[in-house]
Design a protein around this motif. Structure first.
Motif, PDB file in Angstrom:
ATOM      1  N   GLY B 107      -1.756  15.536  -5.171  1.00  0.00           N
ATOM      2  CA  GLY B 107      -1.445  14.152  -5.515  1.00  0.00           C
ATOM      3  C   GLY B 107      -1.916  13.172  -4.461  1.00  0.00           C
ATOM      4  O   GLY B 107      -1.995  11.984  -4.727  1.00  0.00           O
ATOM      5  N   GLY B 108      -2.215  13.661  -3.267  1.00  0.00           N
ATOM      6  CA  GLY B 108      -2.792  12.822  -2.222  1.00  0.00           C
ATOM      7  C   GLY B 108      -1.914  11.653  -1.849  1.00  0.00           C
ATOM      8  O   GLY B 108      -0.697  11.784  -1.716  1.00  0.00           O
ATOM      9  N   PRO B 109      -2.481  10.472  -1.692  1.00  0.00           N
ATOM     10  CA  PRO B 109      -1.702   9.292  -1.312  1.00  0.00           C
ATOM     11  C   PRO B 109      -0.699   8.865  -2.378  1.00  0.00           C
ATOM     12  O   PRO B 109       0.201   8.073  -2.091  1.00  0.00           O
ATOM     13  CB  PRO B 109      -2.760   8.216  -1.069  1.00  0.00           C
ATOM     14  N   TYR B 110      -0.852   9.379  -3.596  1.00  0.00           N
ATOM     15  CA  TYR B 110       0.088   9.041  -4.675  1.00  0.00           C
ATOM     16  C   TYR B 110       1.200  10.061  -4.750  1.00  0.00           C
ATOM     17  O   TYR B 110       1.906  10.167  -5.737  1.00  0.00           O
ATOM     18  CB  TYR B 110      -0.671   8.970  -6.003  1.00  0.00           C
ATOM     19  N   TRP B 111       1.306  10.822  -3.721  1.00  0.00           N
ATOM     20  CA  TRP B 111       2.179  11.984  -3.629  1.00  0.00           C
ATOM     21  C   TRP B 111       3.625  11.658  -3.952  1.00  0.00           C
ATOM     22  O   TRP B 111       4.279  12.341  -4.721  1.00  0.00           O
ATOM     23  CB  TRP B 111       2.011  12.521  -2.209  1.00  0.00           C
ATOM     24  N   GLN B 112       4.165  10.568  -3.388  1.00  0.00           N
ATOM     25  CA  GLN B 112       5.582  10.326  -3.540  1.00  0.00           C
ATOM     26  C   GLN B 112       5.899   9.280  -4.609  1.00  0.00           C
ATOM     27  O   GLN B 112       6.802   9.459  -5.410  1.00  0.00           O
ATOM     28  CB  GLN B 112       6.170   9.883  -2.203  1.00  0.00           C
ATOM     29  N   TYR B 113       5.157   8.169  -4.598  1.00  0.00           N
ATOM     30  CA  TYR B 113       5.534   7.055  -5.456  1.00  0.00           C
ATOM     31  C   TYR B 113       4.561   6.795  -6.602  1.00  0.00           C
ATOM     32  O   TYR B 113       4.746   5.863  -7.360  1.00  0.00           O
ATOM     33  CB  TYR B 113       5.690   5.784  -4.623  1.00  0.00           C
ATOM     34  N   GLY B 114       3.502   7.606  -6.680  1.00  0.00           N
ATOM     35  CA  GLY B 114       2.539   7.361  -7.757  1.00  0.00           C
ATOM     36  C   GLY B 114       3.076   7.895  -9.077  1.00  0.00           C
ATOM     37  O   GLY B 114       3.010   9.075  -9.344  1.00  0.00           O
ATOM     38  N   TYR B 115       3.618   7.018  -9.890  1.00  0.00           N
ATOM     39  CA  TYR B 115       4.224   7.462 -11.140  1.00  0.00           C
ATOM     40  C   TYR B 115       3.187   7.991 -12.112  1.00  0.00           C
ATOM     41  O   TYR B 115       3.486   8.754 -13.004  1.00  0.00           O
ATOM     42  CB  TYR B 115       4.989   6.301 -11.800  1.00  0.00           C
ATOM     43  N   HIS B 116       1.929   7.565 -11.940  1.00  0.00           N
ATOM     44  CA  HIS B 116       0.916   7.852 -12.946  1.00  0.00           C
ATOM     45  C   HIS B 116      -0.001   8.998 -12.560  1.00  0.00           C
ATOM     46  O   HIS B 116      -0.929   9.309 -13.282  1.00  0.00           O
ATOM     47  CB  HIS B 116       0.069   6.599 -13.164  1.00  0.00           C
ATOM     48  N   VAL B 117       0.239   9.633 -11.394  1.00  0.00           N
ATOM     49  CA  VAL B 117      -0.709  10.634 -10.900  1.00  0.00           C
ATOM     50  C   VAL B 117      -0.107  12.025 -10.997  1.00  0.00           C
ATOM     51  O   VAL B 117       1.051  12.242 -10.650  1.00  0.00           O
ATOM     52  CB  VAL B 117      -1.112  10.325  -9.447  1.00  0.00           C
ATOM     53  N   LEU B 118      -0.912  12.957 -11.468  1.00  0.00           N
ATOM     54  CA  LEU B 118      -0.510  14.351 -11.532  1.00  0.00           C
ATOM     55  C   LEU B 118      -0.417  14.898 -10.109  1.00  0.00           C
ATOM     56  O   LEU B 118      -1.360  14.763  -9.331  1.00  0.00           O
ATOM     57  CB  LEU B 118      -1.553  15.118 -12.340  1.00  0.00           C
ATOM     58  N   LYS B 119       0.716  15.544  -9.774  1.00  0.00           N
ATOM     59  CA  LYS B 119       0.907  15.998  -8.391  1.00  0.00           C
ATOM     60  C   LYS B 119       0.260  17.363  -8.189  1.00  0.00           C
ATOM     61  O   LYS B 119       0.927  18.374  -7.987  1.00  0.00           O
ATOM     62  CB  LYS B 119       2.397  16.054  -8.053  1.00  0.00           C
ATOM     63  N   GLY B 120      -1.041  17.370  -8.269  1.00  0.00           N
ATOM     64  CA  GLY B 120      -1.770  18.621  -8.093  1.00  0.00           C
ATOM     65  C   GLY B 120      -2.246  19.149  -9.430  1.00  0.00           C
ATOM     66  O   GLY B 120      -1.468  19.269 -10.369  1.00  0.00           O
TER      67      GLY B 120
END
Lengths: 232, 163
Positions: B107-120
């Motif tokens: 998930g990279g920089p969207y790891w914690q708060y990126g609601y729209h990004v797949l975490k891996g």
């Protein structure tokens, strides 16, 4: 060395200020020549600042006597009040014009077509959330390519039933701007030909940029919030 | 190859079929280019003349049906995750996945708060090699590809079936 040199430099600089640059350029000793040039620049700068200090005093004296000119915002607000009375919400129009959304489509057409205003370019539509229990707001940044002037229009709308007239037919770029605002804040633009999400998946739940937004747990069986706890 | 080695003339090679298959598969893994964000630029640089992926037998393909390796290069959003899965399913067996960069691995920089990004991307498809970096340099990607080649070479497809 120093006193004689200082005197000599002062003499040469005076000559140069009167327009005789050769007096400096003809100095044979390199050190003295560069010192003289530095002194000349310093002298010129001093005279410039003295002139600048004198000038603004005169200017302020002038502006005090002439009546203050109306700002663009005031002009626009006045003409709107004349043509669409009761459409402006707030008296304070120094930074932006607060409308209540009534007749917004007609006002937009007027802003675009009036030869004195000619706001032919809609630069941005922004959504805004004032927080729990408060209103939502839409902000429009308009710019005129002919007159090179710009204003900001703000329209507040109810949080539980957010509706604003669409200006997609006035500025074509409004199509995607409005869809994005709808996507992020759930503000419905009435009269838009295709009011669907533009960035998020169509079956996404909730409005991500609202302050009370909570991410859904799963999307088509895929876990959405962070799951790999041990990685941090 | 034990007792058979060096028993024949120079132009005869003796090998187990398993190893031969592994060698053949590992040296021409065509990859499915999956440029989703800035990692795609590094992937392009890797495939271009300076790093020249062609020398290890890799050619970028635009169709999942012609590819063996899927390099997921970039941020996978939730909207894209369904497509990633669908494209993975369209690839022919044997198929491999490389997760390139922080976004694809975790998930990279969207790891914690990126609601729209797949975490891996491993939440959607099985990943063989993770290449860390944000974005990884072409050398890092090539290292990952060589690791994948090792992995493919170590496979024993025929042995597996009998066992």
């Amino acid at each position: 060395m120093s006193e004689d040199q200082d005197k000599y430099i002062a003499e040469v600089v005076e000559k140069a200020l009167r327009g005789d640059m050769d007096a400096i350029n003809n100095i044979e000793d390199r050190v003295t020549r560069s010192k003289a040039k530095a002194a000349l620049i310093k002298a010129k700068r001093l005279s410039k600042t003295a002139a600048a200090e004198a000038a603004p005093a005169e200017e302020t004296a002038q502006t005090d006597t002439t009546p203050t000119e109306k700002s663009l915002n005031q002009k626009v607000a006045e003409s709107l009040e004349k043509k669409f009375s009761g459409s402006i919400d707030s008296e304070d129009v120094n930074e932006h014009i607060q409308l209540n959304g009534k007749n917004w489509f007609e006002i937009a057409q007027y802003l675009k077509d009036n030869p004195d205003l000619l706001f032919d370019s809609l630069q941005c539509i922004t959504g805004f959330d004032f927080g729990e229990g408060e209103a939502l707001e839409v902000r429009y940044n308009l710019h005129s390519m002919t007159h090179y002037h710009a204003i900001e229009i703000r329209i507040k709308t109810d949080r539980n039933d957010p509706k604003v007239p669409s200006v997609e037919q006035v500025w074509r770029i409004g199509d995607w701007f409005e869809r994005e605002t709808y996507d992020m804040y759930g503000i419905v633009f009435e009269g838009h030909h295709n009011m669907t999400r533009i960035l998020c998946p169509e079956d996404w739940e909730g409005w991500p940029l609202r302050k009370d937004y909570e991410t859904q747990e799963t999307y088509h069986g895929i876990i959405v919030p962070k799951v790999k706890e041990g990685w941090e | 190859m034990g007792i058979l080695e060096n028993k024949f003339q120079d132009n005869v090679v003796v090998a187990s079929l398993d190893k031969l298959l592994g060698w053949a598969r590992s040296t021409s893994p065509w990859f499915f280019q999956f440029g989703l964000a800035c990692c795609a630029i590094e992937m392009m640089a890797t495939a271009a003349s300076r790093y020249d992926l062609m020398r290890i037998g890799m050619i970028p393909r635009s169709s999942p049906r012609q590819a063996d390796v899927m390099i997921v290069a970039g941020t996978v959003t939730m909207k894209m995750s369904l497509r990633v899965k669908k494209l993975y399913e369209q690839m022919a067996n044997p198929k491999y996945v490389i997760a390139m960069g922080s976004c694809a691995t975790s998930g990279g920089p969207y790891w914690q708060y990126g609601y729209h990004v797949l975490k891996g991307v491993d939440l959607v498809v099985p990943v063989d090699v993770y290449v860390p970096g944000c974005p990884p340099r072409p050398e890092a990607l090539i290292e990952g590809l060589l690791k994948l080649q090792e992995k493919i070479q170590a496979e024993r497809p025929l042995t597996k079936k009998i066992a």
